[in-house]
Design a protein around this motif. Structure first.
Motif, PDB file in Angstrom:
ATOM      1  N   THR A 135       0.834  -1.206   0.000  1.00  0.00           N
ATOM      2  CA  THR A 135       0.000   0.000   0.000  1.00  0.00           C
ATOM      3  C   THR A 135       0.868   1.254   0.000  1.00  0.00           C
ATOM      4  O   THR A 135       0.578   2.220  -0.709  1.00  0.00           O
ATOM      5  CB  THR A 135      -0.945  -0.001   1.217  1.00  0.00           C
ATOM      6  OG1 THR A 135      -1.762  -1.171   1.149  1.00  0.00           O
ATOM      7  CG2 THR A 135      -1.819   1.233   1.246  1.00  0.00           C
TER       8      THR A 135
ATOM      9  N   GLN B  87       3.675   5.858  -5.588  1.00  0.00           N
ATOM     10  CA  GLN B  87       3.395   5.999  -7.023  1.00  0.00           C
ATOM     11  C   GLN B  87       2.356   7.091  -7.271  1.00  0.00           C
ATOM     12  O   GLN B  87       2.500   7.893  -8.202  1.00  0.00           O
ATOM     13  CB  GLN B  87       2.904   4.673  -7.605  1.00  0.00           C
ATOM     14  CG  GLN B  87       3.971   3.611  -7.685  1.00  0.00           C
ATOM     15  CD  GLN B  87       3.404   2.252  -8.091  1.00  0.00           C
ATOM     16  OE1 GLN B  87       2.187   2.073  -8.206  1.00  0.00           O
ATOM     17  NE2 GLN B  87       4.285   1.288  -8.293  1.00  0.00           N
ATOM     18  N   ASN B  88       1.318   7.124  -6.451  1.00  0.00           N
ATOM     19  CA  ASN B  88       0.287   8.157  -6.601  1.00  0.00           C
ATOM     20  C   ASN B  88       0.858   9.546  -6.341  1.00  0.00           C
ATOM     21  O   ASN B  88       0.529  10.502  -7.056  1.00  0.00           O
ATOM     22  CB  ASN B  88      -0.897   7.884  -5.672  1.00  0.00           C
ATOM     23  CG  ASN B  88      -1.710   6.686  -6.116  1.00  0.00           C
ATOM     24  OD1 ASN B  88      -1.670   6.290  -7.276  1.00  0.00           O
ATOM     25  ND2 ASN B  88      -2.436   6.097  -5.191  1.00  0.00           N
TER      26      ASN B  88
ATOM     27  N   ARG C 197       3.876   1.531  -1.233  1.00  0.00           N
ATOM     28  CA  ARG C 197       4.448   1.670  -2.587  1.00  0.00           C
ATOM     29  C   ARG C 197       3.432   2.308  -3.543  1.00  0.00           C
ATOM     30  O   ARG C 197       3.787   3.158  -4.359  1.00  0.00           O
ATOM     31  CB  ARG C 197       4.890   0.314  -3.123  1.00  0.00           C
ATOM     32  CG  ARG C 197       6.119  -0.231  -2.463  1.00  0.00           C
ATOM     33  CD  ARG C 197       6.528  -1.574  -3.079  1.00  0.00           C
ATOM     34  NE  ARG C 197       7.385  -2.337  -2.220  1.00  0.00           N
ATOM     35  CZ  ARG C 197       8.668  -2.087  -2.004  1.00  0.00           C
ATOM     36  NH1 ARG C 197       9.234  -1.073  -2.601  1.00  0.00           N
ATOM     37  NH2 ARG C 197       9.376  -2.840  -1.194  1.00  0.00           N
ATOM     38  N   ILE C 198       2.189   1.898  -3.431  1.00  0.00           N
ATOM     39  CA  ILE C 198       1.140   2.484  -4.274  1.00  0.00           C
ATOM     40  C   ILE C 198       0.960   3.964  -3.938  1.00  0.00           C
ATOM     41  O   ILE C 198       0.800   4.804  -4.832  1.00  0.00           O
ATOM     42  CB  ILE C 198      -0.179   1.702  -4.121  1.00  0.00           C
ATOM     43  CG1 ILE C 198      -0.026   0.317  -4.754  1.00  0.00           C
ATOM     44  CG2 ILE C 198      -1.347   2.460  -4.736  1.00  0.00           C
ATOM     45  CD1 ILE C 198      -1.146  -0.642  -4.437  1.00  0.00           C
TER      46      ILE C 198
END
Length: 170
Positions: free
Chosen positions: A51, A57-58, A53-54
Motif C-alpha cells: 500500500t 506511485q500516486n 508503494r502504491i
C-alpha cells in the motif's frame, strides 16, 4: 455370571485427562497459534508495504501533474502537501496551480510516518525523492521505501531502464 465392578479408584482415573496430557495439548495449541500469528503478521507487513508503494506511485503521479501545470516540481519548502493545498504554492505561481493533484491528501504512510520529500534528489539524474521510513520509523534503514526503489542500485547509481532488454553475451 458375575462381572466384577471396577473399584472407585479405577473409575476416577479413567474419567479425565492427566496433567501431562493437558500440558501436551496446550503446547500444541500454542505452537499452532504462534505459527498462525507469524503468518498473519507477515502478510499484514507485506500489505502495508504494498500500500505504501502504491501511495508513493500516486504521489509521484501527482508531482508529475503538478510539474505539467507549474513547469517545475514543488520546492522543498512547499513539500508534497502543495499537491492538495493551494495555499502552500509560492505566491508568483498561484495562478498556474490547477490542483488538487490527488483525489485525497496522503499525509502519512501506512505506519503513520510523514513522508520525506527531497527536491532536488540526492541521486544524480533524479528530480526528487519521496521516502517512507517504514515500520521501524528510522530513516536510512533497510525497510525504507522510496520513489527510486528499482531505479537505483545499492550504490545510488541510476539503473539503465532497458537493462532487461540488453542482448545476452555471445
Amino acid at each position: 455370571m458375575h462381572v466384577p465392578r471396577p473399584t472407585r479408584r479405577a473409575q476416577i482415573s479413567r474419567r479425565g485427562f492427566s496433567l501431562l496430557e493437558l500440558l501436551i495439548v496446550i503446547g500444541i495449541i500454542l505452537a499452532i497459534g504462534g505459527l498462525v500469528a507469524v503468518n498473519l503478521l507477515g502478510q499484514q507487513e507485506r500489505a502495508d508495504s504494498g500500500t505504501t508503494r502504491i501511495q508513493i506511485q500516486n504521489l509521484s503521479r501527482g508531482l508529475d501533474d503538478f510539474k505539467v501545470d507549474m513547469k517545475r516540481y514543488p520546492t522543498q519548502e512547499e513539500g508534497i502537501a502543495v499537491l492538495w493545498n493551494k495555499e502552500l504554492v509560492e505566491e508568483e505561481d498561484v495562478e498556474k496551480w490547477q490542483g488538487p493533484y490527488l483525489s485525497q491528501p496522503v499525509t502519512k504512510d501506512m505506519w503513520g510516518n510523514e513522508w520525506i520529500y527531497t527536491n532536488p534528489s540526492e541521486i544524480e539524474g533524479v528530480a526528487y525523492d519521496i521516502v517512507s521510513v517504514g515500520p521501524d520509523k528510522e530513516e536510512g534503514t533497510e525497510d525504507d521505501l522510496t520513489s527510486n526503489d528499482g531505479r537505483v542500485d545499492a550504490d545510488g547509481e541510476m539503473l539503465d531502464d532497458f537493462s532487461d532488454f540488453a542482448p545476452s553475451g555471445g
